[in-house]
Design a protein around this motif. Structure first.
Motif, PDB file in Angstrom:
ATOM      1  N   TYR A 144       3.478   5.843  -5.831  1.00  0.00           N
ATOM      2  CA  TYR A 144       3.070   6.068  -7.176  1.00  0.00           C
ATOM      3  C   TYR A 144       2.183   7.165  -7.400  1.00  0.00           C
ATOM      4  N   GLN A 145       1.306   7.149  -6.423  1.00  0.00           N
ATOM      5  CA  GLN A 145       0.321   8.463  -6.383  1.00  0.00           C
ATOM      6  C   GLN A 145       0.957   9.497  -6.355  1.00  0.00           C
ATOM      7  N   ARG A 146       2.020   9.762  -5.188  1.00  0.00           N
ATOM      8  CA  ARG A 146       2.557  11.078  -4.884  1.00  0.00           C
ATOM      9  C   ARG A 146       3.460  11.340  -6.207  1.00  0.00           C
ATOM     10  N   LEU A 194      -6.773   6.211  -9.714  1.00  0.00           N
ATOM     11  CA  LEU A 194      -7.061   4.986  -9.123  1.00  0.00           C
ATOM     12  C   LEU A 194      -5.757   4.336  -8.838  1.00  0.00           C
ATOM     13  N   PRO A 195      -5.674   3.237  -7.869  1.00  0.00           N
ATOM     14  CA  PRO A 195      -4.457   2.578  -7.784  1.00  0.00           C
ATOM     15  C   PRO A 195      -3.896   1.675  -9.109  1.00  0.00           C
ATOM     16  N   VAL A 196      -2.506   1.705  -9.109  1.00  0.00           N
ATOM     17  CA  VAL A 196      -2.045   0.990 -10.203  1.00  0.00           C
ATOM     18  C   VAL A 196      -1.452  -0.343  -9.555  1.00  0.00           C
ATOM     19  N   ALA A 197      -1.114  -1.137 -10.521  1.00  0.00           N
ATOM     20  CA  ALA A 197      -0.124  -2.284 -10.358  1.00  0.00           C
ATOM     21  C   ALA A 197       1.376  -2.058 -10.233  1.00  0.00           C
ATOM     22  N   ALA A 251       1.627  -2.387 -17.618  1.00  0.00           N
ATOM     23  CA  ALA A 251       1.783  -3.277 -16.373  1.00  0.00           C
ATOM     24  C   ALA A 251       1.159  -2.416 -15.294  1.00  0.00           C
ATOM     25  N   LEU A 252       1.259  -1.253 -15.172  1.00  0.00           N
ATOM     26  CA  LEU A 252       0.528  -0.240 -14.299  1.00  0.00           C
ATOM     27  C   LEU A 252      -0.897  -0.381 -14.233  1.00  0.00           C
ATOM     28  N   ALA A 253      -1.349  -0.415 -15.423  1.00  0.00           N
ATOM     29  CA  ALA A 253      -2.889  -0.420 -15.745  1.00  0.00           C
ATOM     30  C   ALA A 253      -3.439  -1.668 -15.294  1.00  0.00           C
ATOM     31  N   ARG A 273       1.002  -1.246   0.097  1.00  0.00           N
ATOM     32  CA  ARG A 273      -0.312   0.077  -0.205  1.00  0.00           C
ATOM     33  C   ARG A 273       0.975   1.221   0.020  1.00  0.00           C
ATOM     34  N   GLU A 274       1.925   1.307   0.667  1.00  0.00           N
ATOM     35  CA  GLU A 274       3.006   2.492   0.728  1.00  0.00           C
ATOM     36  C   GLU A 274       3.661   2.517  -0.671  1.00  0.00           C
TER      37      GLU A 274
END
Length: 368
Positions: free
Chosen positions: A24-26, A33-36, A78-80, A18-19
């Motif tokens: 990635y979000q920061r 949305l969260p990515v892989a 991959a992120l998607a 999660r961190e």
């Protein structure tokens, strides 16, 4: 709290995962949305599914001095959340986008809020479980969701098209998260979309569009082909659709509606020609909304009293009081998709600046 995968000996710390996603979000690597998570080993799995060199350029935007390589496309796939076997479809989608003239001119940054829209044809639909038969514009299928999302993430991460930044969309569309559907070839009475480009039914092909919106057409009231075709035409010809002198459309016809046309003896070409012939509105309708002329510089519609106005093309015809909305029958493309459970179809509004060109492009899906 830890979870252990079926084949793993080492526990995975969910807090660490999660961190990582928060990091990635920061860094701005997501669409909100969260990515892989992506590693070099994961990336290698994606690159192994295409014969292309990782450094080959798939798409570029010269005015931004940025380009997308196969490796960049793989990272964002991959992120998607794509599976590696989806990647050849992602590559083909980028190749299709690269052939379409509008994106190179900044259309993805437009205030109009346009989005990539991908249609998949051929046996690859079954192999990858690409949804074509129900809730096609909605959620629920990983391939549809993640392949389309891979394109958006690359536009953000490679080309810097962040909202409130280089992406200047005024309102945009939900398609900016993801927009990919398959054609329901199995329930269509007509030849599928990709065969119109010279491919065979067994070829795996993606068709790339630039879209603005999707309008659903509720038509459960009639069994007359003319009624239904005029419903499509009236939706295409709404005055709000006219940014430029003409408009374009993709008809996504449900199996029930396609069967209605087929039972009446209509081919796809019959439907296309009917819509083109009837896509006309009286000039006063355009004058009433200030779209009775065009800009002499941009050819966008505006009012006749605007200082940049000049007469539209229809003004020089033998019937100047009748304004045609489509340049030719090819301005309307047709496919079949959705469930066979209701009289619901859709008009997808296509963004096309080049009146004499088909408002789409296509590319073949290639595996090693």
């Amino acid at each position: 709290m830890t979870v252990t995968g079926a084949q793993r000996q080492t526990p995975v710390d969910v807090r660490e995962v999660r961190e990582l996603l928060e990091e990635y979000q920061r860094k701005g690597w997501t669409d909100g949305l969260p990515v892989a998570p992506v590693s070099e080993s994961v990336l290698e799995e994606f690159l192994a599914t295409t014969p292309k060199d990782p450094d080959e350029v798939l798409f570029e935007k010269p005015h931004l001095n940025r380009r997308l390589t196969v490796r960049d496309a793989a990272i964002n796939a991959a992120l998607a959340g794509c599976l590696p076997e989806y990647f050849p479809v992602v590559v083909a989608a980028w190749e299709g986008i690269a052939q379409e003239p509008n994106p190179k001119k900044g259309i993805w940054q437009s205030t109009t809020g346009t989005a990539p829209f991908t249609v998949v044809n051929g046996p690859v639909r079954q192999r990858l479980d690409i949804n074509s038969a129900g809730n096609i514009f909605g959620s629920g299928h990983r391939a549809n969701a993640t392949i389309g999302r891979a394109l958006r993430l690359a536009l953000i991460n490679v080309f810097g098209l962040h909202p409130h930044g280089l992406d200047q969309a005024t309102q945009a569309t939900p398609a900016k998260y993801t927009a990919l559907i398959g054609e329901n070839e199995e329930m269509s009475p007509w030849d599928p979309l990709h065969t119109e480009y010279g491919f065979t039914r067994d070829d795996d092909v993606v068709t790339s569009f630039v879209i603005r919106s999707v309008m659903h057409i509720e038509a459960r009231h009639t069994q007359a082909a003319e009624h239904l075709a005029l419903d499509f035409t009236d939706s295409i010809m709404r005055t709000g659709a006219f940014i430029h002198e003409y408009t374009n459309a993709l008809l996504v016809v449900s199996p029930e509606h396609a069967d209605l046309f087929a039972r009446a003896g209509w081919s796809k070409e019959d439907l296309r020609e009917f819509v083109y012939a009837h896509a006309v509105r009286p000039r006063p309708d355009f004058a009433a909304v200030g779209k009775d002329a065009v800009s002499r510089h941009t050819k966008w519609r505006l009012a006749t009293d605007h200082p940049d106005a000049e007469p539209d093309t229809a003004s020089a015809t033998s019937t100047p009081e009748q304004v045609r909305g489509l340049t030719n029958p090819e301005s309307v493309q047709i496919m079949v998709a959705g469930a066979n459970n209701a009289g619901v179809s859709a008009v997808v509004e296509i963004f096309g600046l080049h009146a004499r060109l088909r408002p789409s492009s296509y590319s073949r899906v290639v595996y090693p």
